[in-house]
Write an enzyme that holds these catalytic residues in place. Structure first.
Site, PDB file in Angstrom:
ATOM      1  N   LYS A   9       0.826  -1.213   0.000  1.00  0.00           N
ATOM      2  CA  LYS A   9       0.000   0.000   0.000  1.00  0.00           C
ATOM      3  C   LYS A   9       0.866   1.271   0.000  1.00  0.00           C
ATOM      4  O   LYS A   9       2.073   1.208   0.253  1.00  0.00           O
ATOM      5  CB  LYS A   9      -0.939  -0.043   1.218  1.00  0.00           C
ATOM      6  CG  LYS A   9      -1.967  -1.187   1.170  1.00  0.00           C
ATOM      7  CD  LYS A   9      -2.957  -1.086   2.328  1.00  0.00           C
ATOM      8  CE  LYS A   9      -3.997  -2.179   2.286  1.00  0.00           C
ATOM      9  NZ  LYS A   9      -4.998  -2.055   3.390  1.00  0.00           N
ATOM     10  N   TYR A  49     -12.438  -2.400  -3.724  1.00  0.00           N
ATOM     11  CA  TYR A  49     -12.902  -2.567  -2.339  1.00  0.00           C
ATOM     12  C   TYR A  49     -14.430  -2.508  -2.239  1.00  0.00           C
ATOM     13  O   TYR A  49     -14.956  -2.179  -1.184  1.00  0.00           O
ATOM     14  CB  TYR A  49     -12.265  -1.503  -1.446  1.00  0.00           C
ATOM     15  CG  TYR A  49     -10.859  -1.850  -0.990  1.00  0.00           C
ATOM     16  CD1 TYR A  49     -10.639  -2.936  -0.136  1.00  0.00           C
ATOM     17  CD2 TYR A  49      -9.763  -1.100  -1.376  1.00  0.00           C
ATOM     18  CE1 TYR A  49      -9.355  -3.258   0.301  1.00  0.00           C
ATOM     19  CE2 TYR A  49      -8.477  -1.421  -0.942  1.00  0.00           C
ATOM     20  CZ  TYR A  49      -8.288  -2.499  -0.100  1.00  0.00           C
ATOM     21  OH  TYR A  49      -7.028  -2.814   0.339  1.00  0.00           O
ATOM     22  N   ASN A 112      -1.986   0.315   6.709  1.00  0.00           N
ATOM     23  CA  ASN A 112      -1.501  -0.955   7.273  1.00  0.00           C
ATOM     24  C   ASN A 112      -0.639  -1.763   6.295  1.00  0.00           C
ATOM     25  O   ASN A 112      -0.600  -2.992   6.346  1.00  0.00           O
ATOM     26  CB  ASN A 112      -2.657  -1.776   7.869  1.00  0.00           C
ATOM     27  CG  ASN A 112      -3.678  -2.193   6.827  1.00  0.00           C
ATOM     28  OD1 ASN A 112      -3.544  -1.868   5.656  1.00  0.00           O
ATOM     29  ND2 ASN A 112      -4.686  -2.935   7.259  1.00  0.00           N
ATOM     30  N   HIS A 115      -2.074  -5.403   1.454  1.00  0.00           N
ATOM     31  CA  HIS A 115      -3.340  -6.116   1.243  1.00  0.00           C
ATOM     32  C   HIS A 115      -2.993  -7.527   0.791  1.00  0.00           C
ATOM     33  O   HIS A 115      -2.006  -7.724   0.077  1.00  0.00           O
ATOM     34  CB  HIS A 115      -4.165  -5.441   0.130  1.00  0.00           C
ATOM     35  CG  HIS A 115      -5.278  -6.329  -0.389  1.00  0.00           C
ATOM     36  ND1 HIS A 115      -6.498  -6.401   0.245  1.00  0.00           N
ATOM     37  CD2 HIS A 115      -5.319  -7.213  -1.416  1.00  0.00           C
ATOM     38  CE1 HIS A 115      -7.249  -7.298  -0.398  1.00  0.00           C
ATOM     39  NE2 HIS A 115      -6.558  -7.795  -1.408  1.00  0.00           N
ATOM     40  N   GLU A 126      -9.247 -10.920  -7.858  1.00  0.00           N
ATOM     41  CA  GLU A 126      -8.331  -9.781  -7.618  1.00  0.00           C
ATOM     42  C   GLU A 126      -7.141  -9.814  -8.583  1.00  0.00           C
ATOM     43  O   GLU A 126      -6.682  -8.764  -9.043  1.00  0.00           O
ATOM     44  CB  GLU A 126      -7.846  -9.806  -6.167  1.00  0.00           C
ATOM     45  CG  GLU A 126      -8.975  -9.517  -5.184  1.00  0.00           C
ATOM     46  CD  GLU A 126      -8.511  -9.475  -3.735  1.00  0.00           C
ATOM     47  OE1 GLU A 126      -7.317  -9.715  -3.461  1.00  0.00           O
ATOM     48  OE2 GLU A 126      -9.356  -9.194  -2.873  1.00  0.00           O
TER      49      GLU A 126
HETATM   50  P1  GDP Z   1      -7.608  -7.113   5.496  1.00  0.00           P
HETATM   51  O1  GDP Z   1      -8.106  -8.269   4.661  1.00  0.00           O
HETATM   52  O2  GDP Z   1      -6.774  -7.560   6.669  1.00  0.00           O
HETATM   53  O3  GDP Z   1      -6.904  -6.051   4.688  1.00  0.00           O
HETATM   54  O4  GDP Z   1      -8.888  -6.425   6.154  1.00  0.00           O
HETATM   55  P2  GDP Z   1     -10.376  -6.140   5.594  1.00  0.00           P
HETATM   56  O5  GDP Z   1     -10.603  -6.819   4.279  1.00  0.00           O
HETATM   57  O6  GDP Z   1     -11.309  -6.417   6.704  1.00  0.00           O
HETATM   58  O7  GDP Z   1     -10.378  -4.566   5.364  1.00  0.00           O
HETATM   59  C1  GDP Z   1      -9.796  -3.987   4.224  1.00  0.00           C
HETATM   60  C2  GDP Z   1      -8.998  -2.775   4.616  1.00  0.00           C
HETATM   61  O8  GDP Z   1      -9.898  -1.781   5.138  1.00  0.00           O
HETATM   62  C3  GDP Z   1      -7.990  -3.012   5.756  1.00  0.00           C
HETATM   63  O9  GDP Z   1      -6.757  -3.495   5.330  1.00  0.00           O
HETATM   64  C4  GDP Z   1      -7.865  -1.627   6.348  1.00  0.00           C
HETATM   65  O10 GDP Z   1      -6.951  -0.832   5.593  1.00  0.00           O
HETATM   66  C5  GDP Z   1      -9.267  -1.065   6.190  1.00  0.00           C
HETATM   67  N1  GDP Z   1     -10.045  -1.259   7.436  1.00  0.00           N
HETATM   68  C6  GDP Z   1     -10.600  -2.406   7.890  1.00  0.00           C
HETATM   69  N2  GDP Z   1     -11.241  -2.216   9.053  1.00  0.00           N
HETATM   70  C7  GDP Z   1     -11.109  -0.899   9.343  1.00  0.00           C
HETATM   71  C8  GDP Z   1     -11.572  -0.075  10.409  1.00  0.00           C
HETATM   72  O11 GDP Z   1     -12.250  -0.519  11.334  1.00  0.00           O
HETATM   73  N3  GDP Z   1     -11.231   1.243  10.336  1.00  0.00           N
HETATM   74  C9  GDP Z   1     -10.484   1.749   9.318  1.00  0.00           C
HETATM   75  N4  GDP Z   1     -10.189   3.056   9.322  1.00  0.00           N
HETATM   76  N5  GDP Z   1     -10.029   1.003   8.291  1.00  0.00           N
HETATM   77  C10 GDP Z   1     -10.331  -0.294   8.308  1.00  0.00           C
END
Ligand code: GDP
Length: 137
Positions: A9, A49, A112, A115, A126
């Site tokens: 990212k 997303y 973070n 991905h 994807e």
């Molecule tokens: P991943 O698969 O670990 O990347 O997590 P997810 O698919 O659940 O979420 C996608 C991305 O959305 C994450 O990598 C974070 O960058 C963002 N994200 C997820 N949960 C949160 C949240 O509660 N708050 C915020 N600000 N960003 C979030």
């Protein structure tokens, strides 16, 4: 053999740790079957997303993903999806195990570092979003 999609990212690209992160994939036994640096358009980030469209963090997530270039890669190996998720660590870097990519390189749940696809089926979708099959080796 399985394939998964990795995105380094904008935060991690800006920190100049692309090589270190790709090196972790290789050290763990994954092969980089394709890779490229690009900047997502807002439209692409929203589409990528779209499962999170209704979530309160969707706008912040899209804004962050278009804030700078990313490095997108296809990783290949045994259990590539699960192995990549293990190397990445928890979504929230504060909860990520020491030694994982997010524990070592990420600052916050928004920024973070990486991905990774969460299932083999999603990985196929994807990967096709970014790469033609002729460009995957
Ligand atoms: P991943 O698969 O670990 O990347 O997590 P997810 O698919 O659940 O979420 C996608 C991305 O959305 C994450 O990598 C974070 O960058 C963002 N994200 C997820 N949960 C949160 C949240 O509660 N708050 C915020 N600000 N960003 C979030």
């Amino acid at each position: 053999m399985e394939r998964t999609l990795s995105i380094i990212k904008p935060d991690a690209v800006a920190k100049n740790v692309v090589g270190q992160i790709l090196g972790r994939f290789e050290k763990a036994g994954l092969t980089i079957a394709a890779t490229k640096k690009l900047r997502l358009s807002k439209l692409d980030a929203k589409k990528f997303y779209e499962v999170h469209e209704e979530r309160p963090f969707f706008k912040d997530l899209v804004d962050f993903m278009v804030s700078g270039p990313v490095v997108v890669s296809v990783l290949e190996g045994e259990n590539a999806v699960a192995l990549n998720r293990e190397l990445m660590g928890e979504t929230n870097p504060k909860e990520a195990k020491p030694g994982t990519i997010r524990a070592d390189f990420a600052e916050s749940i928004d920024a973070n570092a990486v991905h990774g696809s969460d299932s083999a089926d999603n990985a196929k979708v994807e990967i096709a979003f970014f790469f033609a099959s002729k460009d995957i080796f």
